[in-house]
Design an enzyme around this catalytic site. Structure first.
Site, PDB file in Angstrom:
ATOM      1  CB  CYS A  43      -0.679  -0.104   1.297  1.00  0.00           C
ATOM      2  SG  CYS A  43       0.011  -0.486   2.738  1.00  0.00           S
ATOM      3  CB  SER A  93       8.302   1.775   6.602  1.00  0.00           C
ATOM      4  OG  SER A  93       7.856   0.217   6.191  1.00  0.00           O
ATOM      5  CB  THR A  99       6.309  -6.461  12.190  1.00  0.00           C
ATOM      6  OG1 THR A  99       5.146  -6.496  12.224  1.00  0.00           O
ATOM      7  CG2 THR A  99       7.636  -6.216  12.916  1.00  0.00           C
ATOM      8  CG  ASP A 100       1.460  -5.019   8.871  1.00  0.00           C
ATOM      9  OD1 ASP A 100       1.999  -6.149   9.018  1.00  0.00           O
ATOM     10  OD2 ASP A 100       1.473  -4.239   8.955  1.00  0.00           O
ATOM     11  CB  ALA A 175       1.073  -9.981   6.129  1.00  0.00           C
ATOM     12  N   GLY A 177      -3.863  -9.074   6.547  1.00  0.00           N
ATOM     13  CA  GLY A 177      -4.843  -9.303   8.148  1.00  0.00           C
ATOM     14  C   GLY A 177      -4.689  -9.867   9.046  1.00  0.00           C
TER      15      GLY A 177
END
EC number: 1.2.1.70
Length: 380
Positions: A43, A93, A99-100, A175, A177
């Site tokens: 995203c 990020s 961690t996503d 991952a 969700g």
């Protein structure tokens, strides 16, 4: 240097909104579908990594970024590796250290290896990036607090609604969700359910699970106070809200966006979480320098890793042939012990030679290339 052949294209949350990134993701994926490349799309970013690519194909892929091509960041050689390692470490990020992104990187790696798009030394670079991401999170405290954008959204949600009094349905059990579901449960949310393409994949989460159908998406909207979407899909999952639905808030973490525009309900996207992310980024400032030091250590080691792997790849076809010849000769000599003895002789003779050439390659790539050429000429 082998790392000099690495090339990367990147557009991220630093230059575009989530909606704008969603616009270009489909075209980039389509352009790279039959190309030896690694596409990393979340995203917050749409990136493509190439190794030893000609200028023509690289430029064609760059043009697939469409109206935003002028904003594309390009990285070459060591800088491309450094960028990927920083991405894996969570340093690029929106929420530093999340961690996503590491889970998404592993998922992208596995799917593209299976499809055959990712192999050779580019595969090795991505493998090292995953290892760097894991090392950073093991050796630093950069992920303390909200561990990902999903958990950041739960902090956001807790400031809007009483978590213990609401019900939440999560659409998507990848991952992101799965992480959201676990954190919702830990936060004491009254009722949690999941809708996913494969029920079996979400069965271990310990909540009600239904298959992903339009009817069950409607069920989520009708029955739950909050609906999360975290599905990898080029088409919206939530296209309308049925009259009389209970839903108060939709949190869209999809890649690209999972919600259609102009829904009659508030939709929270990652763009809404930027200010909250900055709050936690300030708390993690001390750990950033530790993570950056690890990244630089791994970047410095990468050339050696690539040279060793290059020798393995170059020798693999020859080794396969030599083992086949040994097996054939062993069968001629009576099979059984004779075949095993022939195979053992090849291993004792050739594997030390491979290791020797690896050591030579680390010191002088040109000399190693010469040795490999002699072997290929003599035994191919």
């Amino acid at each position: 240097m082998l790392v000099d052949k690495l090339y990367a294209l990147s557009l991220s949350h630093k230059r575009l909104s989530v909606d704008e990134l969603s616009e270009i993701s489909r075209n980039v994926h389509k352009t790279c579908y039959n190309v030896q490349a690694f596409v990393f799309h979340t995203c917050n970013r749409v990136e493509v990594y190439l190794y030893d690519a000609d200028a023509g194909p690289a430029e064609h892929i760059k043009r697939s970024y469409g109206p935003y091509v002028e904003k594309v960041a390009e990285f070459r050689g060591v800088e491309a590796a450094r960028h990927l390692f920083r991405v894996a470490a969570g340093l690029e990020s929106m929420l530093i250290g999340e961690t996503d992104v590491l889970g998404q990187l592993e998922e992208a790696y596995e799917s593209q290896v299976r499809r055959g798009n990712l192999r050779g030394l580019l595969k090795t670079v991505v493998e090292r990036a995953v290892a760097v991401g894991k090392r950073v999170r093991t050796e630093t405290g950069i992920s303390r607090g909200p561990r990902g954008l999903g958990s950041l959204s739960i902090v956001y949600l807790s400031r809007r609604l009483p978590l213990r009094e609401i019900s939440v349905c999560v659409i998507g059990a990848g991952a992101v969700g799965r992480g959201v579901v676990k954190e919702l449960i830990d936060a004491g949310v009254r009722r949690v359910a999941v809708v996913n393409r494969t029920v079996e994949k979400a069965a271990d989460l310990g909540v009600e699970v239904r298959p992903l159908t339009s009817e069950n998406v409607e069920w989520c909207l009708r029955e739950f106070d909050v609906v999360y979407t975290a599905v990898s899909s080029f088409e919206p999952v939530v296209v309308y809200v049925p009259p009389g639905s209970r839903v108060k808030l939709v949190v869209d973490l999809g890649v690209p966006r999972n919600t259609a525009p102009n829904l009659p309900v508030e939709v929270v996207t990652l763009d809404h979480l930027r200010e909250l992310a900055e709050e936690f980024n300030r708390q993690r400032a001390e750990e950033v320098s530790k993570a950056e030091k690890i990244v630089e250590e791994e970047v410095a080691r990468l050339e050696e890793v690539l040279r060793r792997r290059w020798v393995e790849l170059e020798m693999s076809a020859l080794l396969k042939k030599w083992f086949a010849v040994a097996e054939e000769e062993g069968e001629r000599a009576g099979g059984g012990p004779a075949r095993l003895a022939a195979m053992s002789t090849v291993k004792r003779t050739l594997l030390p030679l491979v290791n020797y050439i690896k050591e030579v390659a680390v010191k002088d790539l040109a000399v190693a290339e010469g040795l490999l050429q002699v072997l290929k000429s003599a035994y191919a």
